[in-house]
Design a protein around this motif. Structure first.
Motif, PDB file in Angstrom:
ATOM      1  N   ALA A 143       0.797  -1.054  -0.006  1.00 55.15           N
ATOM      2  CA  ALA A 143      -0.035   0.024   0.042  1.00 55.15           C
ATOM      3  C   ALA A 143       0.999   1.247  -0.153  1.00 55.15           C
ATOM      4  N   LEU A 144       2.126   1.259   0.709  1.00 54.81           N
ATOM      5  CA  LEU A 144       2.754   2.355   0.884  1.00 54.81           C
ATOM      6  C   LEU A 144       3.424   2.671  -0.580  1.00 54.81           C
ATOM      7  N   ALA A 145       3.980   1.572  -1.063  1.00 53.57           N
ATOM      8  CA  ALA A 145       4.479   1.540  -2.536  1.00 53.57           C
ATOM      9  C   ALA A 145       3.375   1.945  -3.502  1.00 53.57           C
ATOM     10  N   TYR A 146       2.220   1.546  -3.419  1.00 55.89           N
ATOM     11  CA  TYR A 146       1.316   2.232  -4.249  1.00 55.89           C
ATOM     12  C   TYR A 146       0.998   3.628  -4.179  1.00 55.89           C
ATOM     13  N   ASN A 147       0.961   3.976  -2.956  1.00 56.08           N
ATOM     14  CA  ASN A 147       0.794   5.613  -2.639  1.00 56.08           C
ATOM     15  C   ASN A 147       1.752   6.415  -3.255  1.00 56.08           C
ATOM     16  N   THR A 148       3.349   5.963  -2.874  1.00 51.53           N
ATOM     17  CA  THR A 148       4.636   6.312  -3.452  1.00 51.53           C
ATOM     18  C   THR A 148       4.395   6.561  -5.214  1.00 51.53           C
ATOM     19  N   ARG A 149       3.900   5.486  -5.756  1.00 57.48           N
ATOM     20  CA  ARG A 149       3.831   5.460  -7.314  1.00 57.48           C
ATOM     21  C   ARG A 149       2.682   6.577  -7.365  1.00 57.48           C
ATOM     22  N   ASP A 150       1.573   6.927  -6.798  1.00 55.83           N
ATOM     23  CA  ASP A 150       0.610   7.969  -7.272  1.00 55.83           C
ATOM     24  C   ASP A 150       1.038   9.262  -7.057  1.00 55.83           C
ATOM     25  N   LEU A 151       1.945   9.478  -5.889  1.00 57.70           N
ATOM     26  CA  LEU A 151       2.590  10.617  -5.669  1.00 57.70           C
ATOM     27  C   LEU A 151       3.710  10.891  -6.957  1.00 57.70           C
ATOM     28  N   LEU A 152       4.401  10.047  -7.328  1.00 58.71           N
ATOM     29  CA  LEU A 152       5.254  10.145  -8.254  1.00 58.71           C
ATOM     30  C   LEU A 152       4.653  10.763  -9.529  1.00 58.71           C
ATOM     31  N   ALA A 153       3.414  10.106  -9.838  1.00 56.66           N
ATOM     32  CA  ALA A 153       2.486  10.387 -11.242  1.00 56.66           C
ATOM     33  C   ALA A 153       2.137  11.776 -10.819  1.00 56.66           C
ATOM     34  N   GLN A 154       1.617  12.222  -9.651  1.00 54.90           N
ATOM     35  CA  GLN A 154       1.078  13.611  -9.502  1.00 54.90           C
ATOM     36  C   GLN A 154       2.153  14.518  -9.902  1.00 54.90           C
ATOM     37  N   SER A 155       3.310  14.392  -9.333  1.00 56.56           N
ATOM     38  CA  SER A 155       4.558  15.228  -9.325  1.00 56.56           C
ATOM     39  C   SER A 155       4.988  15.491 -10.848  1.00 56.56           C
ATOM     40  N   GLU A 156       4.908  14.132 -11.533  1.00 54.94           N
ATOM     41  CA  GLU A 156       5.394  14.139 -12.774  1.00 54.94           C
ATOM     42  C   GLU A 156       4.417  14.843 -13.821  1.00 54.94           C
ATOM     43  N   ARG A 157       3.166  14.899 -13.373  1.00 54.04           N
ATOM     44  CA  ARG A 157       2.199  15.612 -14.031  1.00 54.04           C
ATOM     45  C   ARG A 157       2.124  17.006 -14.077  1.00 54.04           C
ATOM     46  N   ALA A 158       2.348  17.517 -12.724  1.00 56.23           N
ATOM     47  CA  ALA A 158       2.387  18.637 -12.432  1.00 56.23           C
ATOM     48  C   ALA A 158       3.711  19.551 -13.296  1.00 56.23           C
ATOM     49  N   ILE A 159       4.795  18.699 -13.222  1.00 61.84           N
ATOM     50  CA  ILE A 159       5.850  19.317 -14.236  1.00 61.84           C
ATOM     51  C   ILE A 159       5.473  19.377 -15.581  1.00 61.84           C
ATOM     52  N   GLN A 160       4.777  18.419 -16.229  1.00 61.40           N
ATOM     53  CA  GLN A 160       4.127  18.339 -17.425  1.00 61.40           C
ATOM     54  C   GLN A 160       3.117  19.673 -17.742  1.00 61.40           C
ATOM     55  N   ARG A 161       2.300  19.918 -16.676  1.00 61.08           N
ATOM     56  CA  ARG A 161       1.573  21.171 -16.768  1.00 61.08           C
ATOM     57  C   ARG A 161       2.013  22.184 -16.770  1.00 61.08           C
ATOM     58  N   MET A 162       3.303  22.325 -16.357  1.00 59.60           N
ATOM     59  CA  MET A 162       4.341  23.678 -16.364  1.00 59.60           C
ATOM     60  C   MET A 162       4.703  23.702 -17.574  1.00 59.60           C
ATOM     61  N   ASP A 163       5.407  22.640 -18.070  1.00 58.86           N
ATOM     62  CA  ASP A 163       5.823  22.916 -19.508  1.00 58.86           C
ATOM     63  C   ASP A 163       4.769  22.872 -20.498  1.00 58.86           C
ATOM     64  N   ALA A 164       3.299  22.663 -20.311  1.00 56.15           N
ATOM     65  CA  ALA A 164       2.435  22.952 -21.427  1.00 56.15           C
ATOM     66  C   ALA A 164       1.795  24.358 -20.901  1.00 56.15           C
ATOM     67  N   GLY A 165       2.128  24.884 -19.960  1.00 53.87           N
ATOM     68  CA  GLY A 165       1.520  26.241 -19.838  1.00 53.87           C
ATOM     69  C   GLY A 165       0.110  26.108 -18.984  1.00 53.87           C
ATOM     70  N   THR A 166      -0.306  24.912 -18.494  1.00 55.15           N
ATOM     71  CA  THR A 166      -1.373  24.982 -18.007  1.00 55.15           C
ATOM     72  C   THR A 166      -1.438  24.659 -16.698  1.00 55.15           C
ATOM     73  N   TYR A 167      -0.557  24.769 -16.200  1.00 61.45           N
ATOM     74  CA  TYR A 167      -0.263  24.731 -14.418  1.00 61.45           C
ATOM     75  C   TYR A 167      -1.025  25.905 -13.892  1.00 61.45           C
ATOM     76  N   GLY A 168      -1.748  25.376 -12.889  1.00 59.46           N
ATOM     77  CA  GLY A 168      -2.569  26.334 -12.169  1.00 59.46           C
ATOM     78  C   GLY A 168      -4.131  26.504 -12.560  1.00 59.46           C
ATOM     79  N   VAL A 169      -4.449  25.964 -13.546  1.00 56.55           N
ATOM     80  CA  VAL A 169      -5.581  26.001 -14.006  1.00 56.55           C
ATOM     81  C   VAL A 169      -6.529  24.604 -13.487  1.00 56.55           C
TER      82      VAL A 169
END
Length: 164
Positions: free
Chosen positions: A106-132
Motif C-alpha cells: 500500500a505504501l509503494a502504491y501511494n508512492t507511485r501515485d505521488l510520483l505520477a502526480q509530481s510528474e504530471r505537475a511538471i508536464q502541466r508547467m511545460d504545457a503552460g496549463t499549471y494553475g488551471v
C-alpha cells in the motif's frame, strides 16, 4: 454560472497552451514561462523564481520517490523470493507477515501515485496549463500551488469532490 474570472482563466490557459505548443514556446528546454500562468484575482503573477522553486521542489520529489520505489521493489522481491523464510511459523506470525507485506504494498502504491502526480505537475508547467483547475477551468490559486504543488483542482472543486 460561469464568472468572468473563470472565463478569463480558461482563455489564459488556452492562450498559454497554444503558446507552449506553438513556435518559440517557453524557454530553451520547452518549458512555458511563468508569465503565461493563470492566477486568482488579487494574486501577484508568478515570477520566474517562484516557478523555478516550485519546479525544483517537484523535481527533487520525483527523484526521491523514484529511489523509494526502487528500494521498496528490491525489499519486496527479496521477501517474496525467500520461500523458506516463513516455514514453521504459527498462524499469528503468518498473519503478521501478511499484514506487513500488504502494508508495504500500500505504501509503494501511494508512492507511485505521488510520483505520477509530481510528474504530471511538471508536464502541466511545460504545457503552460499549471494553475488551471482541471474541472472548472478557473485558477487554482498561487498560494495553494505553493503549499501543494501537485494540486489539479481549485479549492471549490476539491471540496465538491471530497463531499461525494
Amino acid at each position: 454560472m460561469v464568472s468572468t474570472t473563470t472565463g478569463k482563466a480558461r482563455e489564459q490557459a488556452r492562450t498559454a497552451a497554444d503558446r507552449a505548443t506553438g513556435e518559440g514556446a517557453g524557454s530553451a528546454d520547452g518549458a512555458a514561462g511563468a508569465a503565461g500562468l493563470v492566477v486568482r484575482t488579487g494574486e501577484d503573477p508568478w515570477s520566474e523564481q517562484e516557478l523555478a522553486r516550485v519546479r525544483e521542489g517537484l523535481e527533487a520529489e520525483v527523484e526521491r520517490l523514484r529511489r523509494d520505489i526502487a528500494e521498496a521493489q528490491t525489499e519486496l522481491a527479496e521477501r517474496l523470493s525467500d520461500s523458506v523464510a516463513g516455514a514453521g511459523d504459527d498462524p499469528t506470525d503468518t498473519g503478521a507477515k501478511t499484514y506487513q507485506r500488504e502494508h508495504e504494498l500500500a505504501l509503494a502504491y501511494n508512492t507511485r501515485d505521488l510520483l505520477a502526480q509530481s510528474e504530471r505537475a511538471i508536464q502541466r508547467m511545460d504545457a503552460g496549463t499549471y494553475g488551471v483547475c482541471e474541472r472548472c477551468g478557473s485558477a487554482i490559486g498561487k498560494a495553494r500551488l505553493q503549499a501543494y504543488p501537485r494540486a489539479t483542482l481549485c479549492v471549490q472543486c476539491k471540496q465538491r469532490e471530497e463531499r461525494r
